[in-house]
Motif scaffolding. Structure first.
Motif, mmCIF file in Angstrom:
data_model
loop_
_atom_site.group_PDB
_atom_site.id
_atom_site.type_symbol
_atom_site.label_atom_id
_atom_site.label_comp_id
_atom_site.label_asym_id
_atom_site.label_seq_id
_atom_site.Cartn_x
_atom_site.Cartn_y
_atom_site.Cartn_z
ATOM 1 N N VAL A 177 0.789 -1.302 0.088
ATOM 2 C CA VAL A 177 0.118 -0.077 0.016
ATOM 3 C C VAL A 177 0.861 1.161 -0.117
ATOM 4 O O VAL A 177 2.152 1.322 0.482
ATOM 5 N N ASP A 178 0.433 2.337 -0.496
ATOM 6 C CA ASP A 178 0.875 3.558 -0.694
ATOM 7 C C ASP A 178 0.816 4.288 0.866
ATOM 8 O O ASP A 178 -0.205 4.175 1.521
ATOM 9 N N MET A 179 2.082 4.585 1.309
ATOM 10 C CA MET A 179 2.114 5.236 2.891
ATOM 11 C C MET A 179 2.933 6.333 2.715
ATOM 12 O O MET A 179 4.010 6.286 2.042
ATOM 13 N N VAL A 180 2.581 7.077 3.877
ATOM 14 C CA VAL A 180 3.513 8.177 4.023
ATOM 15 C C VAL A 180 4.325 8.187 5.345
ATOM 16 O O VAL A 180 3.728 7.953 6.331
ATOM 17 N N GLY A 182 6.919 10.073 7.827
ATOM 18 C CA GLY A 182 7.406 11.416 7.816
ATOM 19 C C GLY A 182 6.730 12.186 6.742
ATOM 20 O O GLY A 182 5.575 12.155 6.823
ATOM 21 N N GLU A 183 7.772 12.532 6.035
ATOM 22 C CA GLU A 183 7.306 13.308 4.779
ATOM 23 C C GLU A 183 7.163 12.375 3.586
ATOM 24 O O GLU A 183 6.811 12.922 2.578
ATOM 25 N N GLU A 184 7.910 11.232 3.738
ATOM 26 C CA GLU A 184 8.361 10.471 2.662
ATOM 27 C C GLU A 184 7.141 9.530 2.139
ATOM 28 O O GLU A 184 7.049 8.730 2.555
ATOM 29 N N PRO A 185 6.808 9.623 0.708
ATOM 30 C CA PRO A 185 5.733 8.539 0.335
ATOM 31 C C PRO A 185 6.443 7.304 -0.015
ATOM 32 O O PRO A 185 7.550 7.498 -0.777
ATOM 33 N N ILE A 186 6.052 6.251 0.543
ATOM 34 C CA ILE A 186 6.542 4.832 0.311
ATOM 35 C C ILE A 186 5.708 3.779 -0.167
ATOM 36 O O ILE A 186 4.488 3.940 0.069
ATOM 37 N N HIS A 187 5.983 2.738 -1.094
ATOM 38 C CA HIS A 187 5.112 1.768 -1.100
ATOM 39 C C HIS A 187 5.517 0.526 -0.219
ATOM 40 O O HIS A 187 6.586 -0.017 -0.328
ATOM 41 N N GLY A 188 4.638 0.371 0.822
ATOM 42 C CA GLY A 188 5.302 -0.676 1.659
ATOM 43 C C GLY A 188 4.341 -1.898 2.066
ATOM 44 O O GLY A 188 3.167 -1.622 1.598
ATOM 45 N N TYR A 189 4.847 -2.811 2.723
ATOM 46 C CA TYR A 189 3.846 -3.866 3.042
ATOM 47 C C TYR A 189 3.478 -3.882 4.323
ATOM 48 O O TYR A 189 2.427 -3.972 4.804
ATOM 49 N N PHE A 190 4.347 -3.761 5.554
ATOM 50 C CA PHE A 190 4.240 -3.271 6.795
ATOM 51 C C PHE A 190 3.945 -1.886 7.265
ATOM 52 O O PHE A 190 4.790 -1.105 6.711
ATOM 53 N N PRO A 191 3.067 -1.728 7.903
ATOM 54 C CA PRO A 191 2.929 -0.399 8.494
ATOM 55 C C PRO A 191 3.717 0.030 9.516
ATOM 56 O O PRO A 191 4.290 -0.956 10.328
#
Ligand code: TYM
Length: 350
Positions: A177-180, A182-191
């Motif tokens: 999922v796309d997550m932010v 801090g300020e950085e948008p990343i595509h990650g699996y674990f929150p």
């Protein structure tokens, strides 16, 4: 959607620190969230391998959850070893985390003592299993006492490193999922989990020494109030609690440099669901001879029904065992789904 996860070890009697720092918050969070509460029996064998009555201890933590007001039908209450995916994900996290990260954990240093070479490997890897507990459900919010803060930072570091190391695989499998961050948008699996440590008593201190945390392992039973203490014991322990000779201040600043007074005010506030400032507005200028009996009354009023209900629940274990079995099944179904995706990301055949 937020998902709450937390765990309590089935080692020794629960005390007021466990209740105010964790369980009372678990109860409050049920209202607006999906919650999973776990008796972490796998963690219980890290510091001490053989226990007299581990099953009894597990049931007693589950009983404390239920007696405090956790609803095991709406939410999930279970014991960790019932869901093998915790240990499975912990293994993968052992390969994500670095030895140096583990060596820096203050709880490891405290528990391992001087003879670190002789501590169990499980004690060193403890935070990796803790990260797996939370992330095997992709939980987002974790209510804990202040002493678990460093472990939760490590859980964030593990999630972060997993997300970065497996970035391409996460994209390729379409599981992320796309997550932010801090300020950085990343595509990650674990929150990246959010610790919930706030409240008036994130760190309940010993009643005998305001600079030491209230703990199951303190040799003096006068240092803590156990959830199962009767009214007389609670009264006696609060009466004997260490204080300084001054009365209570009217303002928060007046508690600075007075750890014992600050601790008792924090306990009162947490038990009454009030702020410390509010408690001082009522008791400012009073002596401990007035405040202590009020605190003891309040503690008995809150804890007596819980210990009564715990005793009732533990009288016949079939009910508690059924709750744990049902919770374990529901937790396992969720964890299986996440582990399937993790297998795909890592590249195991299934
Ligand atoms: P444990 O079993 O030592 O303690 C259970 C909870 O009680 C809190 N606590 C306190 N809070 C305030 N003042 C105190 N004096 C005090 N003493 C204990 C702890 O912070 C904790 O919230 N590693 C965890 C168990 C765990 C866990 C997890 C927690 C395993 N996996 C995943 C959250 C998420 C522990 O040993 O807690």
């Amino acid at each position: 959607k937020p998902l709450v996860f937390s765990g309590v070890q089935p080692t020794g009697n629960l005390h007021l620190g466990n209740y105010l720092g964790a369980i009372r918050k678990f109860v409050a969070l049920q209202e607006n969230n999906d919650c999973i509460y776990c008796v972490v029996d796998l963690h219980a064998i890290t510091a001490q391998l053989v226990h007299d009555d581990l099953r009894g201890q597990i049931r007693s933590i589950a009983a404390a959850f239920i007696a405090s007001g956790i609803d095991p039908k709406k939410h999930i209450v279970f014991n960790q070893s019932a869901v093998p995916q915790h240990a499975e994900l912990a293994w993968i996290f052992n390969c994500v985390a670095r030895i140096g990260w583990m060596n820096r954990m203050t709880q490891f240093k405290d528990k391992a003592g001087k003879d670190r070479e002789n501590a169990s490997l499980g004690l060193l890897a403890y935070p990796s299993l803790m990260a797996a507990d939370i992330l095997v459900y992709r939980a987002t919010h974790v209510p804990v006492g202040d002493d678990q803060k460093q472990h939760l930072e490590l859980a964030r570091d593990i999630a972060q490193k997993f997300n970065i190391d497996f970035q391409d695989k996460i994209r390729a499998t379409g599981t992320g999922v796309d997550m932010v961050v801090g300020e950085e948008p990343i595509h990650g699996y674990f929150p990246l989990v959010e610790p919930l440590i706030d409240g008036p008593a994130p760190r309940v201190m010993s009643l005998r020494d305001g600079t030491k945390k209230m703990s199951k392992s303190d040799p003096s039973d006068l240092s803590r109030i156990n959830l199962m203490d009767d009214a007389d014991e609670i009264l006696k322990k609060i009466r004997k609690a260490k204080t300084d000779p001054e009365g209570l201040p009217s303002e928060l600043e007046g508690l600075e440099g007075r750890p014992e007074a600050a601790n008792l005010v924090g306990i009162y506030a947490a038990l009454a669901d009030r702020t410390k400032a509010d408690v001082l507005a009522e008791f400012g200028g009073q002596q401990f001879s007035v405040f202590k009996p009020a605190l003891a009354d309040l503690a008995v009023q809150v804890l007596a029904p819980i210990s009564l209900e715990m005793r009732r629940l533990l009288d016949d274990t079939t009910h508690i065992d059924a709750i744990l079995r049902d919770g374990g099944e529901r937790a396992r179904a969720r964890a299986e789904k996440v582990m399937g995706e993790v297998f795909d990301i890592v590249g195991f055949l299934r």
